[in-house]
Write an enzyme that holds these catalytic residues in place. Structure first.
Site, mmCIF file in Angstrom:
data_model
loop_
_atom_site.group_PDB
_atom_site.id
_atom_site.type_symbol
_atom_site.label_atom_id
_atom_site.label_comp_id
_atom_site.label_asym_id
_atom_site.label_seq_id
_atom_site.Cartn_x
_atom_site.Cartn_y
_atom_site.Cartn_z
ATOM 1 N N GLU A 116 -32.259 21.379 3.014
ATOM 2 C CA GLU A 116 -32.534 22.063 1.745
ATOM 3 C C GLU A 116 -32.410 21.060 0.611
ATOM 4 O O GLU A 116 -31.587 20.159 0.683
ATOM 5 C CB GLU A 116 -31.499 23.171 1.495
ATOM 6 N N LYS A 118 -31.022 19.505 -2.632
ATOM 7 C CA LYS A 118 -29.729 19.659 -3.301
ATOM 8 C C LYS A 118 -30.020 19.933 -4.769
ATOM 9 O O LYS A 118 -30.413 19.038 -5.519
ATOM 10 C CB LYS A 118 -28.898 18.390 -3.131
ATOM 11 N N ASP A 120 -29.605 20.547 -8.570
ATOM 12 C CA ASP A 120 -28.662 19.959 -9.516
ATOM 13 C C ASP A 120 -28.358 20.964 -10.617
ATOM 14 O O ASP A 120 -28.936 20.921 -11.699
ATOM 15 C CB ASP A 120 -29.269 18.675 -10.088
ATOM 16 N N TYR A 230 -28.096 30.071 -1.393
ATOM 17 C CA TYR A 230 -28.246 29.240 -0.202
ATOM 18 C C TYR A 230 -27.181 29.433 0.861
ATOM 19 O O TYR A 230 -27.196 28.752 1.873
ATOM 20 C CB TYR A 230 -28.375 27.764 -0.573
ATOM 21 N N LYS A 318 -28.036 11.752 -0.654
ATOM 22 C CA LYS A 318 -28.381 11.696 -2.078
ATOM 23 C C LYS A 318 -29.629 10.867 -2.361
ATOM 24 O O LYS A 318 -30.000 10.002 -1.589
ATOM 25 C CB LYS A 318 -27.195 11.106 -2.849
ATOM 26 N N CYS A 412 -41.241 4.195 -44.195
ATOM 27 C CA CYS A 412 -41.893 4.320 -42.897
ATOM 28 C C CYS A 412 -42.247 2.944 -42.345
ATOM 29 O O CYS A 412 -42.918 2.165 -43.025
ATOM 30 C CB CYS A 412 -43.156 5.169 -43.039
ATOM 31 N N CYS A 415 -46.317 2.754 -42.339
ATOM 32 C CA CYS A 415 -47.169 2.741 -43.526
ATOM 33 C C CYS A 415 -46.412 2.424 -44.808
ATOM 34 O O CYS A 415 -47.019 2.300 -45.870
ATOM 35 C CB CYS A 415 -47.905 4.068 -43.672
ATOM 36 N N CYS A 428 -41.908 10.732 -42.137
ATOM 37 C CA CYS A 428 -42.885 10.078 -43.015
ATOM 38 C C CYS A 428 -43.835 11.152 -43.514
ATOM 39 O O CYS A 428 -44.516 11.799 -42.733
ATOM 40 C CB CYS A 428 -43.657 9.003 -42.259
ATOM 41 N N CYS A 434 -50.958 7.582 -42.506
ATOM 42 C CA CYS A 434 -50.000 6.769 -41.766
ATOM 43 C C CYS A 434 -50.588 6.412 -40.400
ATOM 44 O O CYS A 434 -50.893 7.290 -39.613
ATOM 45 C CB CYS A 434 -48.697 7.551 -41.603
HETATM 46 P P1 AMP Z 1 -20.996 17.542 -4.821
HETATM 47 O O1 AMP Z 1 -20.803 18.301 -6.101
HETATM 48 O O2 AMP Z 1 -21.636 16.227 -4.992
HETATM 49 O O3 AMP Z 1 -19.783 17.573 -3.947
HETATM 50 O O4 AMP Z 1 -22.098 18.360 -4.012
HETATM 51 C C1 AMP Z 1 -21.851 19.637 -3.578
HETATM 52 C C2 AMP Z 1 -22.587 20.590 -4.471
HETATM 53 O O5 AMP Z 1 -23.961 20.610 -4.154
HETATM 54 C C3 AMP Z 1 -22.151 21.976 -4.265
HETATM 55 O O6 AMP Z 1 -21.044 22.279 -5.065
HETATM 56 C C4 AMP Z 1 -23.333 22.779 -4.687
HETATM 57 O O7 AMP Z 1 -23.160 23.158 -6.036
HETATM 58 C C5 AMP Z 1 -24.488 21.810 -4.674
HETATM 59 N N1 AMP Z 1 -25.668 22.243 -3.926
HETATM 60 C C6 AMP Z 1 -26.914 22.227 -4.432
HETATM 61 N N2 AMP Z 1 -27.814 22.668 -3.566
HETATM 62 C C7 AMP Z 1 -27.153 22.976 -2.450
HETATM 63 C C8 AMP Z 1 -27.565 23.493 -1.200
HETATM 64 N N3 AMP Z 1 -28.849 23.738 -0.931
HETATM 65 N N4 AMP Z 1 -26.601 23.704 -0.283
HETATM 66 C C9 AMP Z 1 -25.304 23.443 -0.559
HETATM 67 N N5 AMP Z 1 -24.870 22.955 -1.728
HETATM 68 C C10 AMP Z 1 -25.766 22.714 -2.674
HETATM 69 ZN ZN ZN Z 2 -45.858 6.472 -42.236
#
Ligand code: AMP
Ligand code: ZN
Length: 676
Positions: A116, A118, A120, A230, A318, A412, A415, A428, A434
């Site tokens: 899956e 990851k 952010d 998830y 990662k 500016c 210009c 400006c 400009c």
């Molecule tokens: P870390 O914060 O680097 O320890 O990574 C773990 C974090 O990845 C977890 O706390 C989740 O918030 C996040 N995460 C994002 N996507 C997933 C996923 N598909 N499965 C599990 N964890 C995930």
């Molecule tokens: Zn200008």
């Protein structure tokens, strides 16, 4: 049936319907009805509930917002430990993980992994009892988090009640998921924060986490968040044997499950998908920072267990980092296409997630001051999605002599015009001359809702400015076809066409011209309101702040910007030049309406026109007071049929509706223009 009973069953019906459409829209991304139809259902439900508050259901979609602000978040114990993940960005780390799994499961075990992305964002737990969302919390220390139930309720992709069409509802279900903010929403949010002089979020993850941790749920509600589910942390009344099954069930209960999921049986397949995702990550629309590899077989997971920090059955592979440390070589003010001056850090080049970066934005003077970035400083920079790299923070270097604080120039850099201050930005004001603004201004000038000059796109604007054919906006009307022919992309015909288009564009309606000149903050709607209110460009130019605020939708801030725009001496001179020369404003729509030669008539256009665009044809009919519709019926008074007219023409003949050719229509327009 009594009135109360009728209301009760209608409320049930509407609640279910709105929930269904929320699911179609926010989870499946496949709406079945128009926004208007949805709004109508929602409104009806809200009104009924207001009249009968006792009948409102606990999972009513109207209740996503409405909880009062909190003083602090309660502490919530998780249903099961929310672990973090063992991680590495090197393939070697992945290999070792795979070996450990195989060793732990024994030589005969068949190993299937679920892969899956990851995500952010911010990790949360959702708890459903008998299908109803009762609690949501942040991850916190993994055992206890903060109760953010009301905030999570505002996220439209989070079902307030689980669906039970695919599977029975468990008595208890604790779900783990990630709350994310899409890149475009993140950009818009930051733009809003910057405009109001507040600090932008460094990345979508901070924006998601920060939005979840608002004590006032209405703020969270204004932030477009999404939740991907998830994992199941705990469940009563339902059994699973494989992770894939868990994901399918989550999906069936109406939660949003990420579709970028795959399976793999070994390291080669995993690295192949890793490579694919690294390359495709900018196209997803949200941030991911790696690939999570999870053992599919839940009995196998049990056998492997966990360390004190992370499970032994999962691993985060990662992506190369998009945050690095480098040094600022200089800070240069750069002029944007609307005149905004952005301080740009020129840095020693670094690689951020596979792209070499040497410039990063510092947004505006307040941001530079807030972060206290100076030439020579060591800084952390980051690239998120497709956005321009940004300087996140300064790295302190004890004992190093630092340079002088950055100072916005007074004039500016492109210009030389004296800059003005607008909120946290220096701008400006020399809109039409400009050089740094001219390409953008020209492109906007010719755009569809402005003067609609065919062929004047960004590329052409760049050419006109770059080759010195246009040095100030009015020069556009002096460009001759012969001058264009030598350049790539132009032949005698297309050059002629552009010049014609420019000339035709000059005969604009007032509201289009107002929009075209690019007054800050003045979009098409405001331009129209100004045109309707003032009637002529002269009275708009003479209007003071008070006159301007008499127009609906215009507040003191916008009034001030409009006034400043017209008062800037260079703008004023160039506007005179335009209005005394090539620009011939057509009488405003309003008076044409009053003339109303066609008021009450219903007109349909079909086929293609050679001299008019379809839109022009339509607008001119509307200016005469006609209602323009798209299909021919008994109500139709007139059909204007261009080249290649088909079924509409047949139908008009069958219904004995009057039919005109394009020729007829044009000579009629000419006559009515002459007559008044
Ligand atoms: P870390 O914060 O680097 O320890 O990574 C773990 C974090 O990845 C977890 O706390 C989740 O918030 C996040 N995460 C994002 N996507 C997933 C996923 N598909 N499965 C599990 N964890 C995930
Ligand atoms: Zn200008």
């Amino acid at each position: 049936m009594t009135a109360g009973k009728a209301a009760e069953s209608r409320i049930r019906e509407l609640t279910a319907e709105v929930r269904h459409h929320d699911y179609r829209y926010y989870v499946l991304d496949r709406p079945e009805i128009s926004d208007e139809a949805y709004d109508a259902l929602f409104r009806e439900l809200r009104e009924l509930e207001e009249r009968h508050p006792e009948l409102r259901l606990p999972d009513s979609p109207t209740q996503r917002v409405g909880a009062p602000p909190l003083d602090r978040f309660p502490t919530v114990e998780h249903a099961a430990r929310m672990y973090s993940l063992d991680s590495d960005a090197r393939e070697e780390g992945l290999r070792r993980f795979d070996e450990r799994v195989r060793r732990g499961l024994g030589p005969d075990a068949e190993v299937t992994y679920v892969l899956e992305p990851k995500l952010d964002g911010a990790s949360v737990e959702l708890v459903y009892e008998d299908g109803l969302l009762v609690r949501a919390s942040t991850r916190g220390d993994g055992t206890r988090g903060e109760g953010i139930t009301e905030n999570v309720r505002t996220i439209r992709s989070v079902p307030l009640r689980l669906r039970n069409d695919a599977a029975d509802l468990p008595r208890l279900l604790a779900v783990r998921g990630e709350v994310i903010m899409h890149m475009d929403a993140f950009d818009r949010l930051n733009e809003r924060l910057l405009e109001s002089g507040r600090e932008p979020f460094a990345n979508p993850r901070n924006a998601a986490a920060g939005s979840l941790r608002q004590l006032d749920p209405t703020i969270t509600a204004s932030r477009p968040l999404h939740l991907f589910a998830y994992d199941v942390l705990a469940a009563e009344g339902v059994e699973f044997s494989h992770h894939q099954e868990v994901l399918q069930r989550l999906e069936g209960w109406g939660l949003s499950v990420n579709v970028q999921m795959r399976t793999a049986t070994g390291v080669e397949e995993i690295t192949a998908y890793h490579t694919e995702l690294v390359e495709g990550r900018d196209d997803l629309g949200y941030e991911i920072d790696g690939l999570v590899i999870k053992l599919d077989d839940l009995a196998g997971r049990e056998k492997l267990g966990a360390t004190s920090r992370h499970p032994r059955w999962a691993f985060a592979y990662k992506f190369p980092p998009r945050r690095e440390i480098t040094r600022v070589l200089s800070i240069l003010p750069s002029v944007g296409r609307t005149g905004k001056i952005t301080p740009v850090a020129i840095m020693r080049p670094v690689e951020l997630g596979g792209v070499t970066v040497s410039r990063a934005t510092l947004h505006n003077r307040e941001e530079v001051a807030r972060k206290d970035i100076r030439e020579g400083d060591r800084v952390r920079v980051q690239r998120a999605g497709d956005v321009i790299p940004q300087v996140v923070e300064r790295i302190d270097e004890a004992g190093r002599e630092r340079g002088d604080p950055f100072c916005m120039p007074d004039h500016c850099p492109s210009c030389g015009t004296e800059l003005i201050e607008r909120g946290p930005f220096s701008v400006c004001p020399n809109a039409f001359e400009c050089p740094a603004q001219l390409v953008g201004r020209l492109t906007h000038f010719g755009s569809r809702d402005a003067l609609d000059i065919e062929g004047l796109g960004e590329e052409t604007a760049r050419l006109l400015v770059g080759e010195g054919l246009v040095r100030a906006l009015p020069d556009l009307f002096r460009v001759r076809a012969e001058e264009l022919v030598p350049y790539e992309g132009f032949g005698p015909l297309s050059a002629e066409k552009l010049v014609d288009g420019i000339e035709r564009g000059g005969k604009a309606e007032l509201h289009r011209f107002i929009y075209a000149i690019g007054i800050p903050e003045v979009g098409t709607a405001v331009a129209r309101a100004l045109a309707d209110h003032f009637g002529t460009i002269e009275s708009l130019r003479e209007a003071d702040a008070e006159d301007l605020q008499a127009v609906e939708g215009i507040g003191p801030k916008m009034a001030e910007m409009i006034r400043a725009f017209f008062e800037e001496p260079r703008n004023s001179r160039l506007l005179d030049e335009l209005l005394d020369g090539p620009i011939r404003l057509r009488s405003p729509t309003k008076t044409a309406h009053e003339a109303g030669a066609w008021s009450g008539k219903t007109v349909v256009f079909t086929g293609s026109m050679s001299d008019l665009t379809r839109r022009e044809a339509k607008e001119r009919a509307e200016a005469l007071g006609a209602r323009v519709t798209s299909s021919v019926s008994r109500e139709t008074d007139l059909l204007v049929a261009g080249e290649g007219a088909g079924s509409k023409l047949d139908r008009a003949r069958a219904l004995e509706v009057e039919v005109w050719s394009e020729e007829d229509y044009r000579s009629f327009l000419d006559r009515s223009a002459d007559g008044g």
